[in-house]
Design a protein around this motif. Structure first.
Motif, short mmCIF file in Angstrom:
data_model
loop_
_atom_site.label_atom_id
_atom_site.label_comp_id
_atom_site.label_asym_id
_atom_site.label_seq_id
_atom_site.Cartn_x
_atom_site.Cartn_y
_atom_site.Cartn_z
N VAL A 121 39.49 45.09 9.77
CA VAL A 121 39.36 43.86 10.54
C VAL A 121 39.57 42.62 9.68
CG1 VAL A 121 37.78 42.52 11.98
CG2 VAL A 121 37.78 44.99 12.14
N LEU A 122 39.00 42.61 8.49
CA LEU A 122 39.03 41.42 7.64
C LEU A 122 40.01 41.62 6.48
CD1 LEU A 122 35.20 40.86 7.58
CD2 LEU A 122 36.88 39.54 8.87
N ASP A 124 25.70 46.05 1.50
CA ASP A 124 26.10 47.25 2.23
C ASP A 124 27.07 47.00 3.38
OD1 ASP A 124 24.85 49.14 0.70
OD2 ASP A 124 23.01 49.13 1.87
N THR A 125 27.42 45.76 3.66
CA THR A 125 28.37 45.46 4.72
C THR A 125 29.17 44.23 4.35
OG1 THR A 125 28.62 45.04 7.10
CG2 THR A 125 26.71 44.06 6.03
N VAL A 126 30.39 44.16 4.82
CA VAL A 126 31.20 42.99 4.53
C VAL A 126 30.75 41.80 5.35
CG1 VAL A 126 33.04 43.51 6.19
CG2 VAL A 126 33.56 42.18 4.16
N PHE A 127 30.26 42.04 6.56
CA PHE A 127 29.75 40.97 7.42
C PHE A 127 29.02 41.60 8.58
CE2 PHE A 127 29.98 38.16 11.07
CZ PHE A 127 29.44 37.01 10.54
N GLY A 128 27.98 40.91 9.05
CA GLY A 128 27.27 41.34 10.24
C GLY A 128 26.56 40.15 10.87
N GLU A 129 26.73 39.98 12.16
CA GLU A 129 26.06 38.87 12.84
C GLU A 129 24.55 38.93 12.65
OE1 GLU A 129 28.40 40.67 14.59
OE2 GLU A 129 29.91 39.20 15.20
N ARG A 130 24.01 40.13 12.56
CA ARG A 130 22.56 40.30 12.39
C ARG A 130 22.05 39.66 11.11
NH1 ARG A 130 25.31 44.55 10.90
NH2 ARG A 130 24.81 45.65 8.99
N LEU A 131 22.91 39.49 10.13
CA LEU A 131 22.53 38.87 8.87
C LEU A 131 22.44 37.35 8.97
CD1 LEU A 131 24.81 40.98 6.51
CD2 LEU A 131 22.42 41.39 7.11
N TYR A 132 22.86 36.81 10.09
CA TYR A 132 22.90 35.35 10.26
C TYR A 132 21.83 34.83 11.21
CZ TYR A 132 26.76 34.62 7.19
OH TYR A 132 27.52 34.53 6.06
N TYR A 133 20.79 35.62 11.46
CA TYR A 133 19.69 35.11 12.28
C TYR A 133 18.97 33.97 11.56
CZ TYR A 133 20.19 39.28 15.22
OH TYR A 133 20.67 40.25 16.06
N ALA A 134 18.58 34.17 10.32
CA ALA A 134 17.90 33.11 9.57
C ALA A 134 18.84 31.93 9.27
CB ALA A 134 17.29 33.66 8.29
N PRO A 135 20.10 32.18 8.84
CA PRO A 135 20.99 31.03 8.61
C PRO A 135 21.25 30.20 9.87
CG PRO A 135 21.87 32.94 7.48
CD PRO A 135 20.69 33.42 8.32
N SER A 136 21.14 30.82 11.04
CA SER A 136 21.39 30.06 12.27
C SER A 136 20.32 28.99 12.52
CB SER A 136 21.48 31.00 13.48
OG SER A 136 20.24 31.58 13.76
N LEU A 137 19.23 29.02 11.77
CA LEU A 137 18.27 27.92 11.85
C LEU A 137 18.93 26.59 11.47
CD1 LEU A 137 15.09 29.46 10.22
CD2 LEU A 137 15.38 28.80 12.60
N GLY A 138 19.94 26.66 10.63
CA GLY A 138 20.68 25.45 10.27
C GLY A 138 21.28 24.78 11.49
N LEU A 139 21.78 25.58 12.44
CA LEU A 139 22.35 25.01 13.67
C LEU A 139 21.25 24.36 14.50
CD1 LEU A 139 24.76 24.60 15.52
CD2 LEU A 139 24.29 26.85 16.50
N PHE A 186 31.32 33.17 20.22
CA PHE A 186 31.97 33.65 21.43
C PHE A 186 32.78 34.92 21.23
CE2 PHE A 186 31.72 28.97 22.02
CZ PHE A 186 30.71 28.99 22.97
N SER A 187 33.02 35.33 20.00
CA SER A 187 33.81 36.54 19.77
C SER A 187 33.06 37.50 18.85
CB SER A 187 35.16 36.17 19.15
OG SER A 187 34.97 35.55 17.90
N LEU A 188 31.85 37.86 19.26
CA LEU A 188 31.04 38.77 18.46
C LEU A 188 31.63 40.17 18.53
CD1 LEU A 188 27.50 37.48 19.50
CD2 LEU A 188 28.87 36.83 17.52
N ALA A 189 31.47 40.93 17.46
CA ALA A 189 32.01 42.28 17.38
C ALA A 189 31.00 43.19 16.71
CB ALA A 189 33.32 42.28 16.61
N CYS A 190 31.09 44.47 17.00
CA CYS A 190 30.16 45.41 16.38
C CYS A 190 30.66 45.87 15.02
CB CYS A 190 29.92 46.60 17.30
SG CYS A 190 31.41 47.56 17.60
N ASP A 191 31.92 45.64 14.69
CA ASP A 191 32.47 46.14 13.45
C ASP A 191 33.29 45.06 12.75
OD1 ASP A 191 33.31 47.78 11.39
OD2 ASP A 191 34.93 48.66 12.56
N HIS A 192 32.99 44.84 11.49
CA HIS A 192 33.75 43.91 10.67
C HIS A 192 34.15 44.61 9.39
CE1 HIS A 192 32.79 40.47 13.19
NE2 HIS A 192 31.55 40.90 13.21
N GLY A 193 34.71 45.78 9.51
CA GLY A 193 34.99 46.60 8.35
C GLY A 193 36.36 46.36 7.74
N ALA A 194 36.85 47.38 7.09
CA ALA A 194 38.06 47.29 6.27
C ALA A 194 39.31 46.94 7.08
CB ALA A 194 38.25 48.60 5.54
#
Length: 176
Positions: A98-99, A156-171, A88-96
Motif C-alpha cells: 500500500v505504501l 511492529d506496523t508501518v502505520f495504523g489509525e489506532r496509533l493516532y488516538y492520542a495524537p488526535s487530541l491535537g485536532l 475519510f479513507s480509513l483502511a484496515c491494512d497499510h502494509g508493504a
C-alpha cells in the motif's frame, strides 16, 4: 504545555520569573514521563527484537536507516496528519503493497512531508505566545505521534489509525 505556553505570553497574568516557568515545564514533563513509562516504553521495549516484524506488517523494519526515515516522515505526514485531519479513507491494512518506500531525500513526497511537519512545528512554536492552544495542538500531535512514526525506531506496523488516538487530541485543541 498549555500553561507553559501561557507563561510565554506577555501580559499582567503571565508568569515572569524562571522558577514559575521551570515549574510549568516540570508540570508538563512529569505526565509525559508517566505516559511513556506506562504505555510507551512497554510497547517498544522489546524493539528492536531479535527478528524484525513481518515484512507485510512493516516493510520499514527491513530497510536501511535512510529509506526507513524518508518513508516514515512521508507516512507520518501523509497518513498520520492527513487522516487525523480528514479521516475519510480509513483502511484496515497499510502494509508493504500500500505504501511506497522512499529512497531519495530529493523525492518530492518526502520534501513536502518534511515541509509540512516542520511547518507544523514552527507554526506551533510561533503561535505559543499569542495562541497557546495552537501550541498545545501542535505539541499533542507531534509529541504523541513521534513514538509511533517509525522515525525513532521501527515498530511492529508501518502505520495504523489506532496509533493516532492520542495524537488526535491535537485536532481537538486546534478546534478549541
Amino acid at each position: 504545555l498549555f500553561w507553559l505556553a501561557l507563561g510565554w505570553r506577555s501580559g499582567p497574568d503571565a508568569p515572569r520569573d524562571r522558577v514559575q516557568l521551570a515549574a510549568l515545564l516540570v508540570a508538563a514533563l512529569v505526565p509525559a514521563a508517566v505516559f511513556w513509562g506506562l504505555l510507551g516504553w512497554p510497547a517498544v521495549s522489546a524493539l528492536p527484537a531479535a527478528e524484525p516484524p513481518a515484512f507485510a506488517a512493516n516493510p520499514l523494519a527491513h530497510e536501511g536507516l535512510g529509506a526507513r526515515l524518508l518513508t516514515a516522515v512521508f507516512v507520518w505526514a501523509w497518513k498520520g496528519l492527513g487522516l487525523t485531519l480528514l479521516p475519510f479513507s480509513l483502511a484496515c491494512d497499510h502494509g508493504a503493497m500500500v505504501l511506497p518506500i522512499l529512497r531519495s531525500p530529493l523525492d518530492p513526497r518526502f520534501l513536502l512531508a518534511a515541509l509540512v511537519l516542520l511547518g507544523l512545528l514552527a507554526g506551533g512554536i510561533l503561535a505559543a505566545r499569542r495562541h497557546p492552544l495552537l501550541f498545545l495542538a501542535m505539541a499533542a500531535f507531534l509529541g504523541f505521534s513521534f513514538a509511533v512514526s517509525n522515525v525513532p525506531l521501527a515498530i511492529d506496523t508501518v502505520f495504523g489509525e489506532r496509533l493516532y488516538y492520542a495524537p488526535s487530541l491535537g485536532l481537538v485543541f486546534l478546534v478549541a
